[in-house]
Motif scaffolding. Structure first.
Motif, mmCIF file in Angstrom:
data_model
loop_
_atom_site.group_PDB
_atom_site.id
_atom_site.type_symbol
_atom_site.label_atom_id
_atom_site.label_comp_id
_atom_site.label_asym_id
_atom_site.label_seq_id
_atom_site.Cartn_x
_atom_site.Cartn_y
_atom_site.Cartn_z
ATOM 1 N N THR A 40 5.730 -0.309 -3.258
ATOM 2 C CA THR A 40 6.547 -1.113 -3.422
ATOM 3 C C THR A 40 8.298 -0.503 -2.919
ATOM 4 O OG1 THR A 40 5.943 -0.609 -6.279
ATOM 5 C CG2 THR A 40 8.474 -0.232 -5.513
ATOM 6 N N PHE A 41 7.427 0.511 -2.530
ATOM 7 C CA PHE A 41 8.836 1.108 -1.088
ATOM 8 C C PHE A 41 8.831 0.519 -0.108
ATOM 9 C CE2 PHE A 41 7.764 5.401 -2.868
ATOM 10 C CZ PHE A 41 9.412 5.462 -3.134
ATOM 11 N N VAL A 67 3.427 2.637 -5.469
ATOM 12 C CA VAL A 67 4.748 3.679 -5.791
ATOM 13 C C VAL A 67 4.819 3.298 -4.398
ATOM 14 C CG1 VAL A 67 5.976 5.384 -5.363
ATOM 15 C CG2 VAL A 67 4.831 4.827 -7.105
ATOM 16 N N LEU A 68 3.644 3.170 -2.890
ATOM 17 C CA LEU A 68 3.911 3.209 -1.891
ATOM 18 C C LEU A 68 4.069 1.264 -2.057
ATOM 19 C CD1 LEU A 68 0.753 5.400 -0.953
ATOM 20 C CD2 LEU A 68 3.146 6.175 -0.663
#
Length: 472
Positions: free
Chosen positions: A308-309, A305-306
């Motif tokens: 992807t940000f 998730v990190l």
């Protein structure tokens, strides 16, 4: 004369809370910290020491005497000294007769001695009642009050009354005693603080192995292959692109491995027709570390998730997008809107968001503070039903991402498929086998087996007869 009722009540309360005197042999860090904690809990503490000179390190409300004098003033004596110095207790054997000796020592390595320190102490002073306790708590934890990670205290001993007296002290200082039985358990209790993440070794090594494998696999496909055949340098993929590909793959693989042992156990039980037969050792160990596997998988999902940000702010992504826009402008061309691609893209993102949400929910419910507040049925519903739903959503998320790669010949570089295809092998196997096990023809007998039914009870009776006969 002025009498204040509140003062009288306070004096009465303080007097009634005064507990017996406890002796501590040893004025080291742990002995002083435990003594200070016991004084706070209302105990009178007397230290037995070779040096009787006043010291600012000793709690001010404690008394320092010689070992002989200190032992005579208390029934419970805490031995807070290393094993190699136990010999000084031999001349005190007569005084220590009938006393409760609490061994708090630890060793420097696992199974350092053939006999536990507590058993050695009991052999050295045969007339004393030896109890093993407090070795799982550090002096720093007692001094700072940071007891969340070490609140449990294992207690063992052969004398039940002596053990109960020690457990009362454990409760009084704000800790939780756990009775581990006789003094034979002392060796295991002494080994416990020396174990470095015993339940985490397999999950961590497995995750590191998968990470290394998929890193070199992606390095070959995405960096070396373009450099060899297309003379393009994509070495910068090592910083963001490859890790962002590895993290979801490892997370999905580990999540599937959380539920794979349960499926294998169900197959074994169906094959044997009983739940009273022991699983193989490797499967037992695998099932015991499922929680740790899931938490490591959640950590990789968070990393994904990190990573992807930060994709929109990467130079390579902005350059590629600007080049595409400029190319369309120069060629006076626009790409048509394809509704199917829009559905696929939004579904891919929605499945990923829902899967990650349930993944986090699974991680939260595995925390002791949360799992202790729900009953077994609720916990099983979250970890099993929602767990499989999480696996389905994450697998579907990956399937939609790679659906255009399966039949695309250009995605097979050096005949190697995309890494996301490999990540689907274990999850798909788990889900397919679980789907088969849900059929009534298999689910009904499996439920009966887990409730105690046996396909061949005669075999179980023979086994019990042999066990009982050998015991006699």
């Amino acid at each position: 004369m002025n009498t204040n009722p509140s003062n009288i009540m306070a004096l009465t309360s303080t007097t009634s809370n005064k507990k017996e005197t406890v002796c501590i042999f040893g004025t080291g860090d742990f002995g002083r910290a435990l003594g200070y904690k016991m004084i706070q809990s209302g105990y009178s503490v007397v230290f037995g020491s070779r040096q009787l000179q006043p010291s600012s390190l000793i709690p001010k409300d404690a008394e320092v005497l010689s070992h002989t004098e200190a032992a005579q003033k208390a029934t419970i004596i805490i031995i807070a000294i290393p094993r190699q110095h136990y010999n000084f207790l031999i001349p005190l054997a007569e005084i220590l007769h009938g006393k409760v000796l609490v061994d708090v020592s630890n060793n420097l390595k696992l199974n350092q001695y053939s006999q536990s320190n507590a058993e050695y102490l009991a052999q050295l002073i045969p007339g004393a009642k030896v109890v093993k306790a407090f070795n799982t708590v550090s002096a720093w934890a007692l001094q700072s009050g940071a007891l969340d990670a070490s609140r449990q205290v294992f207690v063992c001993g052969d004398d039940e009354k002596a053990k109960q007296m020690v457990m009362d002290i454990v409760r009084a200082v704000g800790l939780t005693p756990l009775d581990r039985g006789s003094l034979l358990a002392a060796q295991e209790i002494e080994n416990y603080p020396l174990q470095l993440f015993p339940m985490w070794k397999f999950p961590i090594f497995l995750s590191l192995g998968l990470t290394a494998f998929f890193f070199f696999y992606s390095l070959i496909r995405d960096v070396i292959y373009p450099y060899v055949y297309e003379n393009q340098d994509f070495s910068f993929f090592i910083a963001i692109s490859i890790p962002n590909r590895i993290c979801p793959i490892v997370a999905l693989s580990l999540l599937a491995l959380v539920y794979l042992p349960g499926v294998l156990a169900a197959i074994i039980q169906l094959y044997r027709g009983t739940k009273y037969s022991r699983f193989p050792d490797w499967l037992d160990k695998w099932m015991l570390c499922r929680k740790q596997l899931g938490l490591v998988a959640l950590a990789f999902a968070f990393l994904h998730v990190l990573y992807t940000f930060v994709i929109p702010i990467r130079y390579y992504v902005r350059w590629k997008l600007n080049s595409l826009i400029l190319s369309q402008a120069l060629n006076n061309r626009t790409d048509p809107f394809i509704n199917t691609y829009s559905w696929l893209n939004d579904s891919y993102l929605a499945l990923g968001i829902l899967g990650f949400f349930l993944f986090v929910l699974l991680g939260i419910t595995s925390l002791p503070s949360v799992s202790n507040s729900v009953n077994w049925r609720e916990f099983r519903f979250v970890q099993s039903k929602l767990g499989y739903l999480t696996l389905i959503l994450c697998t579907a998320h990956t399937l939609i991402y790679g659906e255009r790669l399966f039949l695309n010949a250009s995605s097979y570089r050096w005949y190697l498929p995309n890494a996301c295809m490999l990540s689907l092998i274990v999850p798909c196997i788990v889900l397919v086998v679980k789907f088969v096990l849900v059929f009534p023809c298999l689910d009904k007998p499996l439920t009966q087996i887990r409730q105690g039914w046996e396909r061949n009870p005669r075999h179980s009776e023979q086994s019990n007869y042999i066990i009982n006969k050998s015991a006699v």
